[in-house]
Design a protein around this motif. Sequence first.
Motif, PDB file in Angstrom:
ATOM      1  N   HIS A   1       0.959  -1.069  -0.047  1.00  0.00           N
ATOM      2  CA  HIS A   1      -0.056  -0.024   0.069  1.00  0.00           C
ATOM      3  C   HIS A   1       0.845   1.247  -0.039  1.00  0.00           C
ATOM      4  O   HIS A   1       0.182   2.041  -0.110  1.00  0.00           O
TER       5      HIS A   1
ATOM      6  N   ASN B   1       1.821  -0.784  -6.403  1.00  0.00           N
ATOM      7  CA  ASN B   1       0.536  -0.786  -5.429  1.00  0.00           C
ATOM      8  C   ASN B   1      -0.460  -1.522  -6.162  1.00  0.00           C
ATOM      9  O   ASN B   1      -1.186  -1.249  -6.789  1.00  0.00           O
TER      10      ASN B   1
ATOM     11  N   SER C   1      -2.911  -3.086  -4.674  1.00  0.00           N
ATOM     12  CA  SER C   1      -4.312  -2.664  -4.222  1.00  0.00           C
ATOM     13  C   SER C   1      -5.075  -1.298  -5.092  1.00  0.00           C
ATOM     14  O   SER C   1      -6.092  -1.535  -5.424  1.00  0.00           O
TER      15      SER C   1
ATOM     16  N   TYR D   1     -11.968   1.050   0.321  1.00  0.00           N
ATOM     17  CA  TYR D   1     -10.553   0.322   0.607  1.00  0.00           C
ATOM     18  C   TYR D   1     -10.402   0.353   1.950  1.00  0.00           C
ATOM     19  O   TYR D   1     -10.624   1.548   2.640  1.00  0.00           O
TER      20      TYR D   1
ATOM     21  N   ASP E   1      -7.923  -0.577   5.211  1.00  0.00           N
ATOM     22  CA  ASP E   1      -6.399  -0.720   5.553  1.00  0.00           C
ATOM     23  C   ASP E   1      -6.459  -0.662   7.289  1.00  0.00           C
ATOM     24  O   ASP E   1      -6.510   0.508   7.844  1.00  0.00           O
TER      25      ASP E   1
ATOM     26  N   GLY F   1      -2.204   3.903   5.138  1.00  0.00           N
ATOM     27  CA  GLY F   1      -2.105   3.442   3.679  1.00  0.00           C
ATOM     28  C   GLY F   1      -2.022   4.579   2.814  1.00  0.00           C
ATOM     29  O   GLY F   1      -2.764   5.003   1.976  1.00  0.00           O
TER      30      GLY F   1
ATOM     31  N   VAL G   1      -2.269   4.269  -1.409  1.00  0.00           N
ATOM     32  CA  VAL G   1      -3.854   4.190  -1.936  1.00  0.00           C
ATOM     33  C   VAL G   1      -4.397   5.537  -1.810  1.00  0.00           C
ATOM     34  O   VAL G   1      -5.177   5.868  -2.861  1.00  0.00           O
TER      35      VAL G   1
ATOM     36  N   THR H   1     -11.210   5.594   0.629  1.00  0.00           N
ATOM     37  CA  THR H   1      -9.894   5.240   1.356  1.00  0.00           C
ATOM     38  C   THR H   1     -10.205   5.394   2.709  1.00  0.00           C
ATOM     39  O   THR H   1     -10.216   6.405   3.434  1.00  0.00           O
TER      40      THR H   1
ATOM     41  N   SER I   1      -8.394   4.321   6.504  1.00  0.00           N
ATOM     42  CA  SER I   1      -7.233   3.578   7.321  1.00  0.00           C
ATOM     43  C   SER I   1      -7.108   3.945   8.512  1.00  0.00           C
ATOM     44  O   SER I   1      -7.232   5.093   9.142  1.00  0.00           O
TER      45      SER I   1
ATOM     46  N   GLN J   1      -7.092  -4.350   3.424  1.00  0.00           N
ATOM     47  CA  GLN J   1      -5.669  -4.674   3.512  1.00  0.00           C
ATOM     48  C   GLN J   1      -5.082  -5.149   4.903  1.00  0.00           C
ATOM     49  O   GLN J   1      -5.750  -4.427   5.937  1.00  0.00           O
TER      50      GLN J   1
ATOM     51  N   GLY K   1      -0.103  -7.399   3.669  1.00  0.00           N
ATOM     52  CA  GLY K   1       0.439  -6.236   4.134  1.00  0.00           C
ATOM     53  C   GLY K   1       1.347  -6.460   5.016  1.00  0.00           C
ATOM     54  O   GLY K   1       2.425  -7.434   4.949  1.00  0.00           O
TER      55      GLY K   1
END
Length: 382
Positions: free
Chosen positions: A131, A145, A147, A164, A166, A172, A175, A187, A189, A253, A298
Motif C-alpha cells: 500500500h 501498488n 491494491s 478500501y 486498511d 495506507g 492508495v 479510502t 485507514s 488490506q 500487508g
Amino acid sequence: MKPAYIYSDELLNYRFNDSHPFNQMRVKMTTDLLLDGGYLSAGDIIRPRTASDEEILLVHKEDYVQAVKDAGTVGLSDSKLESYGLNTDDTPAFNDMHEKSKYIVGATLTAVDMVMSGKTKKALNLSGGLHHGFSGRANGFCVYNDSAVAIEYMRKHYNQKVLYVDTDAHHGDGVQWIFYDSNEVMTYSVHETGRYLFPGTGSLTERGDDKGFGFSVNLPVDAYTEDDSFLEIFEESLTKAVKHFKPDVILSQNGVDAHYRDPMTHLSLTSKSFEEIPRIVNRLSDLYTDGKWIAVGGGGYNIFQVVPRMWAQVWLSMNNIKAPRGKLPEHFIDTYQSRSKTEFPLNWEDDLSDFTEIPRREEITEKNRSMFDRAMMYLDNI
C-alpha cells in the motif's frame, strides 16, 4: 460459493535481499498452517496470473514502470534510482523486479476477477497489500501498488464503487494519494499515529481533495493502543463509513504489524484483535456489498511468532469458521519450530505471558475516543 485462496510459490520471489525484513515466506507459512489444520484444501487454491503492463499503467506512470524494468535488468545510475525511490534501504532494486512485482499485482487481480465474474464472493491474496507504492515512485517495501491497481481495474472494467479498508499499523498512504480526488473510491485507514511511525501521514485532516473531499477517512490511534480501544473505534467507524459510502465491493488490506510482538511498530494488539478485524469486515460485506470482499496481506515482520496465525484468521473469517483454540497442527510445529530464533508459538491464540500492561491505558483510550469523535463529525459532513 466457496471463497478463493490465491497462491503460488512464485509469489515468494518478491524479495529485496536475505536480510530485508519484508519476507514473503510468511505467505507460505500461513498457507501451510491452513493446510495442516484442515482449513484449506487444494481445491480452494487458485493459481494467480501475472498482470500486464497495461494493467500496471492504470495507476503507475510509464517512465516509472520503465525505470523498474531497467533497474531489475540492465541497471540504472544512482541518480535515476534515487529519483524513483529504488535505492533506499527500505526499497532497493533487485533482479527481475518488474516481473516479480507484477506477479503480485496479478494475484490481486486474479482475486478481483474471481469475485467480479461471480465465481465466488470472497477472495484472498495474502502476497498483496503493497500500500505504500506511489504512482511514480517506490516506497516503504512497495514497488507496484497492487491494491490501487485493483481498485482502478474494478472502476474501469466493472464500474464498481470501492471501499478500501486498511488496518495495517502504517498509514495506507499510497492508495490514499492515488485516489485523493475521487468520490468513487473511499479510502479508510486506521493506523498508528504518524507522530512516531513511517510514513508520518494519515492525520484526521487528510480528507481528500476536489470531488474526493470527505472520501479519505483516517483514524490515527495513539502508540500502545490495545485491543478494546482499537476494536471499538474500528467497528463503529467502519460501519458508519460503509453506510455513508454504499460501496459495491470492499477491498481490505490486512497488515498484522499492529501486534504487540511486531518489531517495527508501537501498537499493542493481540490475537483478539486479529480474530475480530476480518470478521467485522466479513459481516459488513454480507450486509452491504452482497458479500463481495477481496482481501490482501500487508505488513507483518515477526514471521514466526505472529504472521501465520494472525493471517490465517482472514481466511477463517471468509469461511465463517470460529477462531480455533488450543494447539497448532503438529506438522506445522515440526516444520517451522526449529527454524525460529525466538520462542515458537504452540497455540492458535496468544500466550500473553510476555504482554506488558500499559500504565497510560486510560489516557490512550480517551485520546483515541476524542480522535474518533472528530473523525465521525467529518464523515457526517460528506
